[in-house]
Design a protein around this motif. Structure first.
Motif, short mmCIF file in Angstrom:
data_model
loop_
_atom_site.label_atom_id
_atom_site.label_comp_id
_atom_site.label_asym_id
_atom_site.label_seq_id
_atom_site.Cartn_x
_atom_site.Cartn_y
_atom_site.Cartn_z
N GLY A 55 44.87 42.74 33.70
CA GLY A 55 45.76 42.35 35.31
C GLY A 55 45.65 40.65 34.82
N PRO A 56 46.73 39.67 34.80
CA PRO A 56 47.11 38.52 34.23
C PRO A 56 46.34 36.89 35.47
CG PRO A 56 48.70 39.21 35.50
CD PRO A 56 48.16 40.26 35.82
N ASN A 57 45.86 36.61 34.91
CA ASN A 57 44.92 35.89 35.33
C ASN A 57 45.31 35.40 37.18
OD1 ASN A 57 42.43 34.49 34.49
ND2 ASN A 57 44.06 33.14 32.66
N GLY A 58 44.26 35.19 38.03
CA GLY A 58 44.67 35.44 38.97
C GLY A 58 45.12 36.32 39.77
N ALA A 59 44.82 37.66 39.15
CA ALA A 59 45.61 38.68 39.98
C ALA A 59 44.67 39.37 41.23
CB ALA A 59 45.54 40.20 39.33
N GLY A 60 43.07 38.97 41.23
CA GLY A 60 42.34 39.57 42.05
C GLY A 60 41.57 40.34 41.22
N LYS A 61 41.29 39.43 39.64
CA LYS A 61 40.33 41.23 39.56
C LYS A 61 38.76 40.77 39.90
CE LYS A 61 41.64 40.00 35.86
NZ LYS A 61 42.40 39.21 35.92
N THR A 62 38.26 39.42 39.27
CA THR A 62 37.12 39.08 40.04
C THR A 62 36.21 39.48 41.50
OG1 THR A 62 37.10 37.97 38.25
CG2 THR A 62 35.60 37.03 40.15
N THR A 63 37.68 39.19 42.77
CA THR A 63 37.55 39.24 43.72
C THR A 63 37.54 40.32 44.25
OG1 THR A 63 38.79 37.28 44.17
CG2 THR A 63 38.45 38.39 45.63
N LEU A 64 38.20 41.87 43.29
CA LEU A 64 37.72 43.04 43.82
C LEU A 64 36.84 43.09 43.43
CD1 LEU A 64 38.98 45.56 44.62
CD2 LEU A 64 39.84 46.20 42.21
N PHE A 113 28.34 39.44 35.06
CA PHE A 113 29.73 38.61 35.81
C PHE A 113 30.11 37.87 34.23
CE2 PHE A 113 25.94 38.40 38.39
CZ PHE A 113 26.74 38.14 39.82
N GLN A 114 31.98 37.30 35.10
CA GLN A 114 32.96 36.55 34.17
C GLN A 114 31.97 35.38 34.23
OE1 GLN A 114 36.56 35.97 35.63
NE2 GLN A 114 37.34 35.59 33.93
N ILE A 115 31.58 34.49 34.14
CA ILE A 115 31.27 33.44 33.82
C ILE A 115 29.47 34.20 33.38
CG2 ILE A 115 30.07 30.91 34.49
CD1 ILE A 115 33.08 31.09 36.44
N SER A 120 41.95 38.49 51.45
CA SER A 120 42.65 37.99 51.78
C SER A 120 41.65 36.73 52.24
CB SER A 120 43.56 36.96 53.48
OG SER A 120 44.57 38.23 53.07
N PHE A 121 42.54 35.32 51.03
CA PHE A 121 41.78 33.53 51.18
C PHE A 121 42.90 33.48 52.53
CE2 PHE A 121 39.04 34.97 47.10
CZ PHE A 121 38.27 35.11 47.79
N GLY A 122 42.36 32.81 53.07
CA GLY A 122 43.96 32.40 54.13
C GLY A 122 44.60 32.80 54.07
N ALA A 123 45.84 32.15 53.65
CA ALA A 123 47.31 32.91 53.56
C ALA A 123 47.08 33.70 52.19
CB ALA A 123 48.62 32.04 53.72
N LEU A 124 46.60 33.20 51.83
CA LEU A 124 46.34 34.50 49.94
C LEU A 124 45.85 35.23 50.27
CD1 LEU A 124 47.26 33.58 47.05
CD2 LEU A 124 45.29 33.60 47.21
N LYS A 125 46.49 36.99 49.94
CA LYS A 125 46.43 37.70 49.82
C LYS A 125 45.31 38.23 48.02
CE LYS A 125 46.83 41.88 52.22
NZ LYS A 125 47.54 42.46 53.97
N VAL A 126 44.96 38.54 48.42
CA VAL A 126 44.22 38.52 47.13
C VAL A 126 44.03 40.16 46.88
CG1 VAL A 126 42.18 37.82 45.60
CG2 VAL A 126 43.04 36.26 47.64
N THR A 127 43.67 40.71 47.57
CA THR A 127 43.72 42.09 47.86
C THR A 127 44.10 42.79 48.70
OG1 THR A 127 40.96 41.86 47.12
CG2 THR A 127 41.66 44.00 47.07
N1 LIG Z 1 36.39 32.04 47.49
C1 LIG Z 1 37.77 31.94 46.70
N2 LIG Z 1 38.58 31.55 48.42
C2 LIG Z 1 39.98 30.57 47.73
N3 LIG Z 1 40.94 31.20 47.26
C3 LIG Z 1 39.77 31.97 46.10
C4 LIG Z 1 38.97 32.18 46.15
N4 LIG Z 1 37.95 33.17 45.12
C5 LIG Z 1 38.90 33.60 44.38
N5 LIG Z 1 40.36 32.66 44.79
C6 LIG Z 1 41.72 32.58 44.34
O1 LIG Z 1 42.05 34.41 44.57
C7 LIG Z 1 43.15 34.56 43.72
C8 LIG Z 1 42.03 35.71 42.83
O2 LIG Z 1 40.59 35.34 41.90
P1 LIG Z 1 40.38 35.69 40.82
O3 LIG Z 1 39.95 37.27 41.85
O4 LIG Z 1 39.20 35.49 40.63
O5 LIG Z 1 41.85 36.35 39.98
P2 LIG Z 1 41.29 37.42 38.52
O6 LIG Z 1 39.97 38.00 37.72
O7 LIG Z 1 42.50 38.19 38.57
O8 LIG Z 1 41.54 36.21 37.61
C9 LIG Z 1 43.46 33.14 42.25
O9 LIG Z 1 44.52 32.70 42.60
C10 LIG Z 1 42.04 32.47 42.70
O10 LIG Z 1 42.78 31.40 43.10
#
Ligand SMILES: Nc1ncnc2c1ncn2[C@@H]1O[C@H](COP(=O)(O)OP(=O)(O)O)[C@@H](O)[C@H]1O
Ligand SMILES: [Mg+2]
Lengths: 330, 249
Positions: free
Chosen positions: B38-47, B86-88, B14-21
């Motif tokens: 998965g759609p943008n912001g789904a949490g793929k990069t974070t994973l 990397f994505q970027i 989680s990032f704060g209240a946002l559960k990303v994985t």
């Molecule tokens: N370091 C971070 N701090 C807070 N929120 C983040 C951070 N990195 C990503 N997020 C949020 O986590 C969500 C998933 O991001 P990301 O993994 O980049 O998605 P994807 O790759 O699927 O597009 C997004 O809502 C993004 O804004």
């Protein structure tokens, strides 16, 4: 600059940038080697002392360039190593151990230890925090030297004798002093240059640009930087050895933060990251300092802004400027 | 079936209240190309960041080649044979393409930090590096600084840098992102040529590419895997169509 033989053939073998990396340093060391000759043909003898001092600082600036220019780490406490080298020299000579082959290992070990301990702490941080912590460690050593009352404390320590080398007295004579420092500088330059070109140096360079990429490639970035930091500190300690013998005096001012700032100025003035730039920068800095301080008491107030303007407008320092000239004519 | 190379078990972040994985489990077998869409912001990069060791998960385990690597940092995972892109785009801009790849070869070599030999002329590094460049079609560009390559070439270079590690698995975060049609097709061809030789986790937006390449597809929505299986089944899954493919029209 019609002397540059810029045939298409040469260019295709080595790009101009590569060529300037060989030609410029070779020219630089040749010129430096000719200085005592110029003095014997009528150049004012004061120049020899000034340039000896410049070459001593060039060793320190060169060592700083390894971490600053190559590694991308702005250390604001580099004078601490120079001061440690000078103090170890001063203390050992005072205690009757003036042989360089005894003093130098002691300097290298002390600087390596100090570098390893402070580096391990500093390198946990990045950016401004890194600058501040290196500054803090530098000041710590400065105050420690002030507290060394047995060795002059605040007033510093006068040396009544110079170091010997294998029983000889290379520092007794101006010319042999100059050449000894020049040889040490040449050795340091080749060493650092070799390091930068090695596998280790490649990782250090890559980590300056993109540490994330380097760590996902399997390298411990902090460890690589720490090694560079320690080596750099040891070389700066070597310059402290020469400085103590040259001024025949050591004082806490050797390791003040102003001195660290001057070393950064030298490296930046010459052109950061090129190594020979640090040497050119140190020589230019000391000559300019000497000239301006003869003109006015307030030379620092002129000198600082001058350097900043120069660096802003040339980008890449003196070496960058020469390179641009070279490629325009080449 | 062979033991999977990479296994994620109930990974959460989680990032704060946002559960990303959110309780992600999946496995990649040797030689399998596993696509993650998965759609943008789904949490793929974070994973991908968590798998490569750049981010630490809040809960769950990551097993790689039979070992729990959850506590390993990024460089240790790389040394165990986990490579990523990397994505970027992330290369060393001032080093040549060859040197970028040689850096990876060096990481695998006996003396990764040797101080004495000139690295640029070291054939023990350059030979494997040239082979990797050749594999991605960049041999002609070996001496060009990475920063001066075209965008598509940079993406190919990143793949070569991953190959240089002789990895057991490669994580590819949107390797086609921002690439034109022609270069994209070349990259898809490249990924096809690597298929079967490495375990790959491919994050990709381009559906055509995914369904042409993948052995398995997992769909990530709001940090949760909502479907996983062979491409045809996933494509037909009504939940997937609603949550994701539907939006593509
Ligand atoms: N370091 C971070 N701090 C807070 N929120 C983040 C951070 N990195 C990503 N997020 C949020 O986590 C969500 C998933 O991001 P990301 O993994 O980049 O998605 P994807 O790759 O699927 O597009 C997004 O809502 C993004 O804004
Ligand atoms: Mg992403």
């Amino acid at each position: 600059m019609s002397a540059t033989p810029a045939t298409a053939e040469v260019t295709s073998v080595a790009p101009p940038r590569e060529r300037s990396r060989v030609v410029l340093p070779a020219l630089l060391f040749l010129l430096l080697a000719l200085v005592p000759l110029a003095v014997s043909f009528g150049m004012p003898a004061g120049w020899l002392a000034l340039l000896t001092r410049a070459l001593i600082f060039a060793i320190a600036a060169l060592s700083l360039d390894l971490i600053l220019g190559v590694g991308g780490l702005v250390s604001f406490g580099h004078a601490a190593f120079l001061g440690i080298g000078a103090y170890v020299t001063g203390i050992m000579i005072t205690e009757g151990k003036s042989e360089a082959l005894v003093i130098l290992p002691a300097i290298l070990v002390t600087c390596a230890l100090f570098g390893a301990i402070t580096g391990a702490v500093c390198l946990r941080t990045r950016g401004v925090a890194f600058i501040m912590i290196t500054l803090a460690f530098g000041q710590m050593i400065y105050f420690l030297a002030q507290a060394l009352s047995a060795y002059g404390g605040d007033d510093g320590l006068t040396l009544y004798e110079k170091s010997t080398l294998l029983g000889f007295n290379p520092f007794a004579n101006r010319t042999s002093f100059y050449y000894t420092v020049l040889i040490a500088l040449g050795g340091a330059y080749l060493l650092v240059r070799g390091l930068v070109a090695s596998r280790f140096g490649r990782v250090l360079r890559a980590a300056r640009e993109n540490p994330t990429r380097v760590s996902v490639t399997g390298f411990d970035v902090t460890r690589v930087r720490l090694i560079a930091y320690v080596i750099s500190g040891m070389l700066a300690g070597l310059s402290g050895f020469f400085l103590a013998n040259h001024t025949e005096f050591v004082s806490p001012a050797f390791m003040s933060w102003q001195r660290s700032g001057e070393l950064i100025f030298m490296a930046v003035l010459g052109g950061v990251g090129s190594l020979h730039g640090a040497i050119i920068g140190a020589v230019a800095y000391l000559i300019a300092e000497d000239a301006l301080s003869h003109l006015t008491e307030h030379w620092r107030a002129i000198f600082g802004p001058l350097i900043i303007l120069f660096v802003l407008f040339t980008r890449g320092g003196i070496v960058g400027m020469l390179r641009k000239l070279g490629s325009r004519h080449g | 079936m062979a033991e999977p190379v990479l296994v994620l078990e109930a990974l959460s972040k989680s990032f704060g209240a946002l559960k990303v994985t959110d309780g992600v489990s999946l496995a990649v077998a040797p030689g399998e190309l596993h696509a993650l869409i998965g759609p943008n912001g789904a949490g793929k990069t974070t994973l991908v960041h968590q798998i490569s060791g750049m981010l630490t998960p809040d809960a769950g385990t990551i097993r790689f080649r039979g070992q729990d690597v959850t506590a390993f940092n990024a460089e240790k995972r790389a040394r165990h044979g986990l490579a990523r892109t990397f994505q970027i785009t992330s290369t060393i801009a001032s080093l040549s393409a060859l040197e970028n790849v040689a850096l990876g070869v060096q990481a695998k070599a006996g003396h990764p930090l040797s101080f004495f030999r000139n690295a640029a002329s070291d054939e023990r590094l350059n030979r494997p590096a040239r082979a990797a460049l050749d594999a991605v079609g960049l041999s002609e560009r070996a001496h060009v600084p990475a920063g001066s390559l075209s965008h598509g070439e940079k993406r190919a270079l990143e793949i070569a840098m991953a190959l240089a590690l002789e990895p057991a698995a490669i994580l590819l975060d949107e390797p086609l992102a921002g690439v034109g049609k022609e270069e994209g097709e070349r990259l898809i061809g490249l990924l096809k040529s690597l298929k079967g030789r490495y375990a790959m986790l491919l994050v990709e937006h381009d559906m055509e590419a995914v369904f042409a390449l993948a052995d398995t597809v997992s769909v990530l929505v709001y940090g949760r895997v909502i479907a996983s299986g062979d491409p045809a089944a996933v494509r037909a899954d009504p939940a997937v169509r609603e949550a994701y493919l539907g939006e593509e029209g």
